[in-house]
Design an enzyme around this catalytic site. Sequence first.
Site, PDB file in Angstrom:
ATOM      1  N   TYR A  80      37.077 102.745  56.460  1.00  0.00           N
ATOM      2  CA  TYR A  80      37.615 101.302  55.800  1.00  0.00           C
ATOM      3  C   TYR A  80      36.944 100.228  56.160  1.00  0.00           C
ATOM      4  O   TYR A  80      36.686 100.226  57.450  1.00  0.00           O
ATOM      5  CB  TYR A  80      39.160 101.244  55.840  1.00  0.00           C
ATOM      6  CG  TYR A  80      39.624  99.941  55.098  1.00  0.00           C
ATOM      7  CD1 TYR A  80      40.179 100.207  53.838  1.00  0.00           C
ATOM      8  CD2 TYR A  80      39.632  98.686  55.487  1.00  0.00           C
ATOM      9  CE1 TYR A  80      40.567  99.192  52.979  1.00  0.00           C
ATOM     10  CE2 TYR A  80      39.933  97.732  54.818  1.00  0.00           C
ATOM     11  CZ  TYR A  80      40.675  97.952  53.522  1.00  0.00           C
ATOM     12  OH  TYR A  80      41.051  96.827  52.849  1.00  0.00           O
TER      13      TYR A  80
ATOM     14  N   GLN B 194      46.111 100.257  48.861  1.00  0.00           N
ATOM     15  CA  GLN B 194      45.703 101.259  47.725  1.00  0.00           C
ATOM     16  C   GLN B 194      44.747 102.098  48.328  1.00  0.00           C
ATOM     17  O   GLN B 194      44.381 103.361  47.767  1.00  0.00           O
ATOM     18  CB  GLN B 194      45.669 100.553  46.202  1.00  0.00           C
ATOM     19  CG  GLN B 194      44.581  99.568  46.424  1.00  0.00           C
ATOM     20  CD  GLN B 194      44.986  98.149  46.804  1.00  0.00           C
ATOM     21  OE1 GLN B 194      45.881  97.931  47.496  1.00  0.00           O
ATOM     22  NE2 GLN B 194      44.426  97.074  46.417  1.00  0.00           N
TER      23      GLN B 194
ATOM     24  N   ASN C 132      43.760  94.505  57.278  1.00  0.00           N
ATOM     25  CA  ASN C 132      44.756  93.579  57.347  1.00  0.00           C
ATOM     26  C   ASN C 132      45.864  93.975  57.686  1.00  0.00           C
ATOM     27  O   ASN C 132      45.953  95.216  57.745  1.00  0.00           O
ATOM     28  CB  ASN C 132      44.509  92.373  56.088  1.00  0.00           C
ATOM     29  CG  ASN C 132      45.041  93.158  54.912  1.00  0.00           C
ATOM     30  OD1 ASN C 132      45.550  94.282  55.017  1.00  0.00           O
ATOM     31  ND2 ASN C 132      44.763  92.613  53.718  1.00  0.00           N
TER      32      ASN C 132
ATOM     33  N   SER D  15      42.739  90.871  67.622  1.00  0.00           N
ATOM     34  CA  SER D  15      41.788  91.247  68.434  1.00  0.00           C
ATOM     35  C   SER D  15      41.807  89.949  69.629  1.00  0.00           C
ATOM     36  O   SER D  15      42.533  89.117  69.398  1.00  0.00           O
ATOM     37  CB  SER D  15      40.649  90.557  67.786  1.00  0.00           C
ATOM     38  OG  SER D  15      39.462  90.993  68.384  1.00  0.00           O
TER      39      SER D  15
ATOM     40  N   GLN E 176      35.810  84.419  70.156  1.00  0.00           N
ATOM     41  CA  GLN E 176      36.889  85.435  69.983  1.00  0.00           C
ATOM     42  C   GLN E 176      38.018  84.553  69.049  1.00  0.00           C
ATOM     43  O   GLN E 176      38.685  85.204  68.393  1.00  0.00           O
ATOM     44  CB  GLN E 176      37.600  85.993  71.254  1.00  0.00           C
ATOM     45  CG  GLN E 176      38.690  86.887  71.081  1.00  0.00           C
ATOM     46  CD  GLN E 176      38.237  88.061  70.360  1.00  0.00           C
ATOM     47  OE1 GLN E 176      37.191  88.650  70.630  1.00  0.00           O
ATOM     48  NE2 GLN E 176      39.121  88.454  69.369  1.00  0.00           N
TER      49      GLN E 176
ATOM     50  N   HIS F 218      38.088  84.520  65.308  1.00  0.00           N
ATOM     51  CA  HIS F 218      38.376  85.971  64.426  1.00  0.00           C
ATOM     52  C   HIS F 218      39.633  85.659  63.551  1.00  0.00           C
ATOM     53  O   HIS F 218      39.702  86.054  62.311  1.00  0.00           O
ATOM     54  CB  HIS F 218      38.536  86.973  65.363  1.00  0.00           C
ATOM     55  CG  HIS F 218      37.447  87.790  65.530  1.00  0.00           C
ATOM     56  ND1 HIS F 218      36.667  88.271  64.696  1.00  0.00           N
ATOM     57  CD2 HIS F 218      36.628  88.067  66.724  1.00  0.00           C
ATOM     58  CE1 HIS F 218      35.567  89.209  65.160  1.00  0.00           C
ATOM     59  NE2 HIS F 218      35.461  88.657  66.367  1.00  0.00           N
TER      60      HIS F 218
ATOM     61  N   GLU G 142      40.988  94.159  75.227  1.00  0.00           N
ATOM     62  CA  GLU G 142      40.129  94.765  74.215  1.00  0.00           C
ATOM     63  C   GLU G 142      38.780  94.481  74.734  1.00  0.00           C
ATOM     64  O   GLU G 142      37.925  95.167  74.769  1.00  0.00           O
ATOM     65  CB  GLU G 142      40.255  94.140  72.909  1.00  0.00           C
ATOM     66  CG  GLU G 142      39.456  94.855  71.878  1.00  0.00           C
ATOM     67  CD  GLU G 142      39.251  94.107  70.550  1.00  0.00           C
ATOM     68  OE1 GLU G 142      40.072  93.059  70.321  1.00  0.00           O
ATOM     69  OE2 GLU G 142      38.958  94.690  69.584  1.00  0.00           O
ATOM     70  N   HIS G 143      38.613  93.192  74.951  1.00  0.00           N
ATOM     71  CA  HIS G 143      36.965  92.745  75.530  1.00  0.00           C
ATOM     72  C   HIS G 143      37.152  92.116  76.847  1.00  0.00           C
ATOM     73  O   HIS G 143      38.342  91.156  76.986  1.00  0.00           O
ATOM     74  CB  HIS G 143      36.472  91.837  74.742  1.00  0.00           C
ATOM     75  CG  HIS G 143      36.109  92.307  73.171  1.00  0.00           C
ATOM     76  ND1 HIS G 143      37.003  91.870  72.070  1.00  0.00           N
ATOM     77  CD2 HIS G 143      35.192  92.914  72.563  1.00  0.00           C
ATOM     78  CE1 HIS G 143      36.720  92.263  71.044  1.00  0.00           C
ATOM     79  NE2 HIS G 143      35.584  93.087  71.258  1.00  0.00           N
TER      80      HIS G 143
ATOM     81  N   ASP H  71      29.405  92.924  69.757  1.00  0.00           N
ATOM     82  CA  ASP H  71      30.230  92.924  68.347  1.00  0.00           C
ATOM     83  C   ASP H  71      28.997  93.559  67.356  1.00  0.00           C
ATOM     84  O   ASP H  71      29.399  94.048  66.376  1.00  0.00           O
ATOM     85  CB  ASP H  71      30.629  91.492  67.799  1.00  0.00           C
ATOM     86  CG  ASP H  71      31.641  91.072  68.625  1.00  0.00           C
ATOM     87  OD1 ASP H  71      32.668  92.016  69.183  1.00  0.00           O
ATOM     88  OD2 ASP H  71      32.172  89.954  68.481  1.00  0.00           O
TER      89      ASP H  71
ATOM     90  N   GLU I 284      59.860 133.896  81.035  1.00  0.00           N
ATOM     91  CA  GLU I 284      60.184 133.154  80.055  1.00  0.00           C
ATOM     92  C   GLU I 284      61.055 133.741  78.585  1.00  0.00           C
ATOM     93  O   GLU I 284      61.455 133.008  77.793  1.00  0.00           O
ATOM     94  CB  GLU I 284      59.051 132.337  79.256  1.00  0.00           C
ATOM     95  CG  GLU I 284      58.140 131.449  80.314  1.00  0.00           C
ATOM     96  CD  GLU I 284      57.007 130.832  79.689  1.00  0.00           C
ATOM     97  OE1 GLU I 284      56.847 130.697  78.593  1.00  0.00           O
ATOM     98  OE2 GLU I 284      56.534 129.785  80.516  1.00  0.00           O
TER      99      GLU I 284
ATOM    100  N   HIS J 230      55.744 138.602  73.325  1.00  0.00           N
ATOM    101  CA  HIS J 230      54.716 138.144  73.849  1.00  0.00           C
ATOM    102  C   HIS J 230      54.147 139.156  75.059  1.00  0.00           C
ATOM    103  O   HIS J 230      53.111 139.562  75.112  1.00  0.00           O
ATOM    104  CB  HIS J 230      54.765 136.883  74.719  1.00  0.00           C
ATOM    105  CG  HIS J 230      54.876 135.441  73.894  1.00  0.00           C
ATOM    106  ND1 HIS J 230      55.553 135.262  73.077  1.00  0.00           N
ATOM    107  CD2 HIS J 230      53.808 134.638  74.015  1.00  0.00           C
ATOM    108  CE1 HIS J 230      55.353 134.151  72.384  1.00  0.00           C
ATOM    109  NE2 HIS J 230      54.388 133.735  72.878  1.00  0.00           N
TER     110      HIS J 230
END
Lengths: 436, 436
Positions: free
Chosen positions: B127, B189, B212, B237, B259, B262, B326-327, B360, B414, B419
């Site tokens: 995506y 969708q 998003n 982010s 940053q 963003h 994250e960074h 990036d 067990e 088994h």
Amino acid sequence: MRTFFWKNSTDEQRLAALQRPATLAKGDLSAKVAEILAAVKSGGDEALRSLTAKFDQVELSALEVTSEEFAAARKSVGQGAREALEHAARNIEKFHLAQIPVNQAIETQPGVTCERQYRPIVRVGLYVPGGSACLPSTVLMLGIPSRLAGCELRVLVTPPRKDGSVDPFILEAARICRIDKVFKVGGAQAIAALAYGTESIPKVDKIFGPGNAYVTEAKEQVASQSASAIDMPAGPSEVLVVADANADPVFVAADLLSQAEHGPDSQVVLVTDSEEMVTKVQAEIAAQLATLPRASIATQALEKSLSIVVNSVAEAIAVSNQYAPEHLILQVDMAARYKDRILNAGSVFLGPWSPESAGDYASGTNHVLPTYGYARSYSGLSVDSFLKQITFQELTEKGIKALGPVIETLATIEGLDAHCQAVTLRLKALGSRETL
Amino acid sequence: MRTFFWKNSTDEQRLAALQRPATLAKGDLSAKVAEILAAVKSGGDEALRSLTAKFDQVELSALEVTSEEFAAARKSVGQGAREALEHAARNIEKFHLAQIPVNQAIETQPGVTCERQYRPIVRVGLYVPGGSACLPSTVLMLGIPSRLAGCELRVLVTPPRKDGSVDPFILEAARICRIDKVFKVGGAQAIAALAYGTESIPKVDKIFGPGNAYVTEAKEQVASQSASAIDMPAGPSEVLVVADANADPVFVAADLLSQAEHGPDSQVVLVTDSEEMVTKVQAEIAAQLATLPRASIATQALEKSLSIVVNSVAEAIAVSNQYAPEHLILQVDMAARYKDRILNAGSVFLGPWSPESAGDYASGTNHVLPTYGYARSYSGLSVDSFLKQITFQELTEKGIKALGPVIETLATIEGLDAHCQAVTLRLKALGSRETL
């Protein structure tokens, strides 16, 4: 076991035949589990005690297993059992030791060094089911890779028995894996304790291990709240056996049954290019079933199960790839030559002398595996499951000078001016230094 | 930016300071997304067209990008942009190429061979967000590792622009990654199409890429239905910059701003052992902000952000490990010597010449990274994300004879008799053969 003829079927019928049985409708399970999670989140240890009294009918004072209890367990486990556990542990350790990854550093262009380093997940929680079966083998499968990964804190939780103790085989397996924090709590309340932390039980970053519907639902809920990551989604256990005309129906039946006895929702699938084999295996199943204590469980599982008749072993493998079984057993001539064709499976057992129970206990592979078709995109547990990767980059002056314009161009295309400026200001600083 | 003094604070205050801003309440988002998913599941391509008309204001005939459109895109992208994309792609490929893992085979004991083999996830969906920004860099970050992993089917989906076309930079990046199936569909969708399949868009096993709130919610919902696996959970982010007294406040401010631009929910954190640095950086931020087109977005992000004053760089790293950014940018003297101390982070930028925008776009590391504290248990994207592991075991007659009794003992502990029997029957067969 129903028989399905692959050849004469449409794609739609084939897809339908390979469909897993729908898992039980959750009903009010989600709401019940959410209530348990909330109770532990706000009530801590006190809530754990009262939920344990309610669900396990045990009144606990201390939640943590003491060193005296470990010592007593050690004594009560016989030498034969201890040696078997240690033998299995050695094989599991040997196989998992080879999985420890190495860090990598690459100079992608002069002055630009990129690196990937592995770090253990700092705090991990290991769930070991109790209830009807006691599963020390699961302790080994969770405990050994987490130790090899170097996780700093490993917390094992398992439901107490009716007398308030933990099964001695579980404690002995935990000792072998050098897990020293074991708590007597099970079910959704144990997952809550690991995800949120209580006065006694530390919060962890990731929760591992199989469990019943409550445990599975609790794991999903804490993961979706981002309270704790989890190992993988769970479904009923399953096996697919591929047998050719020369397979031993006694072994095929035994392997199907050892999966079927796991639970009434287990699924077993036989795929063969020999219609005669289906008949032989069904007769063998009936004969062997008579001798099994867990026959009623196995019978329920077999009712939902399937024999598929195909044209060739190659076609059988293709069917298996479409189904993506947790366990795949190849009882065919020269089984190993089919390895490369296997695209989707958790763990694979090759040839007549490799029953599933070998991998369940002691060959060395892990038995925590993706079920329900998840083998298309998930792997079984390994040392990697207890690690994460961190990337590093370091640019020299030369590196940023050479790469800077590329970054500026791409940032401009994307309309991210501050991204561009972070480079431009650095190039300017370097430029003015050179002018001096 | 608020300033927080680590030294004089209680553990509780520290924990609260490092808390991420709560993500927006989902409200009726879940229900809206569920509705979109159901519409696509039942309506296929027709539903995709009508949802695209509704949400993107575009009437599409063909959903798939044609080779003519690829060729036209190629022409419209200037040489400078193409070379920048190709340069970035080379670095990304170089770094990710080293990540291709090797299969391992281990004889855990004589006659017992265990093996781990890697397989590409067969069908993957990528995506790439559209909307205000066009992100060809994300195409590279998803397209290159999936190609190196050897995924058989790679499907890219991205929302169409108002004129029904796909941004040419995105198509050019897709061409560079040799992705030939690109569909003009975005939002929930698009995720539905990848998870269930439609007449035009093939169903995939795992879905990757940022998006998003609708896309993120849709990914979570299809994962929980086990319709498709997803790469990782998503949050806003974020960057954490550690700066000592000698850091250049111009660079620190530029990195914080790159940053902050963003999105209004981005979080930026400065941790420093120099109170003076806080003042200098704030002045620099004000100065640089004036020149930025996305200043209003950055200002909103900065309002929720934080400067933390600590005693030493070592303490700053400890704060960062607790936050798990994250960074992580280290603008400190001899930054590389702190690498080993970094336990929780997505991607790390060492020294003054390594801005976040390098990673990036073009240093070679992946920019799809764990946010919102997930770096405690998740890794950024790598070739591994597009692979899974299958284990194999093969026991010889000698192997099952030696290991069989261990398996029998453990199965008996067990209470899993089938088994045990799967082994016992094999040992009997071998025994009777020897007797003959």
